[in-house]
Design an enzyme around this catalytic site. Structure first.
Site, PDB file in Angstrom:
ATOM      1  N   CYS A  52      -5.228  -1.449   6.221  1.00  0.00           N
ATOM      2  CA  CYS A  52      -5.141  -2.903   6.222  1.00  0.00           C
ATOM      3  C   CYS A  52      -6.567  -3.448   6.093  1.00  0.00           C
ATOM      4  O   CYS A  52      -7.455  -3.045   6.852  1.00  0.00           O
ATOM      5  CB  CYS A  52      -4.495  -3.394   7.507  1.00  0.00           C
ATOM      6  SG  CYS A  52      -4.534  -5.200   7.677  1.00  0.00           S
ATOM      7  N   ASP A  59      -1.760   1.803   6.834  1.00  0.00           N
ATOM      8  CA  ASP A  59      -0.514   1.362   6.218  1.00  0.00           C
ATOM      9  C   ASP A  59       0.066   2.555   5.470  1.00  0.00           C
ATOM     10  O   ASP A  59      -0.669   3.339   4.870  1.00  0.00           O
ATOM     11  CB  ASP A  59      -0.759   0.217   5.232  1.00  0.00           C
ATOM     12  CG  ASP A  59      -1.094  -1.092   5.921  1.00  0.00           C
ATOM     13  OD1 ASP A  59      -0.502  -1.374   6.974  1.00  0.00           O
ATOM     14  OD2 ASP A  59      -1.933  -1.845   5.392  1.00  0.00           O
ATOM     15  N   VAL A  74      -0.495  12.071 -17.318  1.00  0.00           N
ATOM     16  CA  VAL A  74      -1.531  12.105 -16.289  1.00  0.00           C
ATOM     17  C   VAL A  74      -1.566  13.520 -15.718  1.00  0.00           C
ATOM     18  O   VAL A  74      -0.528  14.144 -15.499  1.00  0.00           O
ATOM     19  CB  VAL A  74      -1.295  11.046 -15.188  1.00  0.00           C
ATOM     20  CG1 VAL A  74      -0.043  11.325 -14.375  1.00  0.00           C
ATOM     21  CG2 VAL A  74      -2.507  10.927 -14.277  1.00  0.00           C
ATOM     22  N   GLU A  75      -2.760  14.043 -15.524  1.00  0.00           N
ATOM     23  CA  GLU A  75      -2.905  15.373 -14.931  1.00  0.00           C
ATOM     24  C   GLU A  75      -2.619  15.221 -13.442  1.00  0.00           C
ATOM     25  O   GLU A  75      -3.209  14.385 -12.769  1.00  0.00           O
ATOM     26  CB  GLU A  75      -4.311  15.908 -15.211  1.00  0.00           C
ATOM     27  CG  GLU A  75      -4.484  17.368 -14.879  1.00  0.00           C
ATOM     28  CD  GLU A  75      -4.639  17.618 -13.405  1.00  0.00           C
ATOM     29  OE1 GLU A  75      -3.891  18.463 -12.872  1.00  0.00           O
ATOM     30  OE2 GLU A  75      -5.483  16.954 -12.778  1.00  0.00           O
ATOM     31  N   SER A  76      -1.686  16.008 -12.921  1.00  0.00           N
ATOM     32  CA  SER A  76      -1.134  15.759 -11.582  1.00  0.00           C
ATOM     33  C   SER A  76      -2.134  15.954 -10.447  1.00  0.00           C
ATOM     34  O   SER A  76      -2.075  15.235  -9.446  1.00  0.00           O
ATOM     35  CB  SER A  76       0.116  16.608 -11.347  1.00  0.00           C
ATOM     36  OG  SER A  76      -0.180  17.978 -11.464  1.00  0.00           O
ATOM     37  N   HIS A  93      -1.068  -4.523   0.473  1.00  0.00           N
ATOM     38  CA  HIS A  93      -0.036  -3.697  -0.162  1.00  0.00           C
ATOM     39  C   HIS A  93       0.108  -4.012  -1.649  1.00  0.00           C
ATOM     40  O   HIS A  93       0.195  -3.105  -2.483  1.00  0.00           O
ATOM     41  CB  HIS A  93       1.318  -3.907   0.521  1.00  0.00           C
ATOM     42  CG  HIS A  93       1.318  -3.540   1.969  1.00  0.00           C
ATOM     43  ND1 HIS A  93       2.217  -4.084   2.849  1.00  0.00           N
ATOM     44  CD2 HIS A  93       0.550  -2.705   2.699  1.00  0.00           C
ATOM     45  CE1 HIS A  93       2.012  -3.595   4.057  1.00  0.00           C
ATOM     46  NE2 HIS A  93       0.995  -2.754   3.983  1.00  0.00           N
ATOM     47  N   GLU A  94       0.157  -5.295  -1.943  1.00  0.00           N
ATOM     48  CA  GLU A  94       0.346  -5.713  -3.330  1.00  0.00           C
ATOM     49  C   GLU A  94      -0.807  -5.234  -4.208  1.00  0.00           C
ATOM     50  O   GLU A  94      -0.599  -4.773  -5.335  1.00  0.00           O
ATOM     51  CB  GLU A  94       0.476  -7.241  -3.403  1.00  0.00           C
ATOM     52  CG  GLU A  94       1.667  -7.804  -2.649  1.00  0.00           C
ATOM     53  CD  GLU A  94       1.416  -8.046  -1.148  1.00  0.00           C
ATOM     54  OE1 GLU A  94       2.294  -8.654  -0.516  1.00  0.00           O
ATOM     55  OE2 GLU A  94       0.358  -7.647  -0.616  1.00  0.00           O
TER      56      GLU A  94
END
Length: 154
Positions: A52, A59, A74-76, A93-94
């Site tokens: 936060c 969070d 995307v390479e994991s 969060h957003e």
């Protein structure tokens, strides 16, 4: 079946320190090898953590990322390290959710991408954040993200 060229990757197969911030994290990509074929790739991070920005308290979220590649995957390992870099990052969060999606879109230029972030309640209120680039390509199978709506104890 051609072998995927991994010569340009800097993290896969090596010991890498965890990045201290999302800005420091290096996302990498590999050729999909299936040009002209629409398919959905899903990554699920059920234990995503950030901080936060006001209180510094942790969070937690269950994040699901779906995308239809347009030449790149995307390479994991780099994605795992990128997501982990939010652990000490203070953001709402957003912001976390949309920043993750936009960073992936910038790297991959996918045909389509969506992210669902199901944040665990703080102060009794869960926050769910959803973002996508537009409509998915016609004919692709998009399973439900599979995260139940928060119900508390009731």
């Amino acid at each position: 079946m051609p072998k995927t060229d991994v010569s340009g990757l800097s993290q896969l197969g090596t010991k890498v320190d965890l990045p201290q911030s999302p800005e420091e994290a290096v996302l990498e990509r590999v050729p999909s090898g299936h040009e002209g074929t629409d398919f959905v790739v899903r990554f699920t991070a059920p234990e995503f953590t950030s901080l936060c920005p006001m209180t510094g308290q942790p969070d937690f979220a269950h994040i699901v990322i779906d995308y239809v590649p347009d030449g790149w995957l995307v390479e994991s390992k780099s994605l795992k390290l990128f997501l982990h870099s939010f652990r000490n990052h203070g953001a709402f969060h957003e912001d976390c959710t949309v920043d993750i999606a936009k960073r992936l879109v910038s790297l991959l230029s996918p045909k389509w991408l969506r992210i669902g972030a199901y944040w665990y309640p703080r102060g009794g209120i869960p926050i769910d954040v959803f973002w996508q680039t537009g409509n998915p390509p016609e004919g692709v199978w998009l399973p439900d993200q599979g995260v139940p709506t928060y119900r508390g104890r009731g």
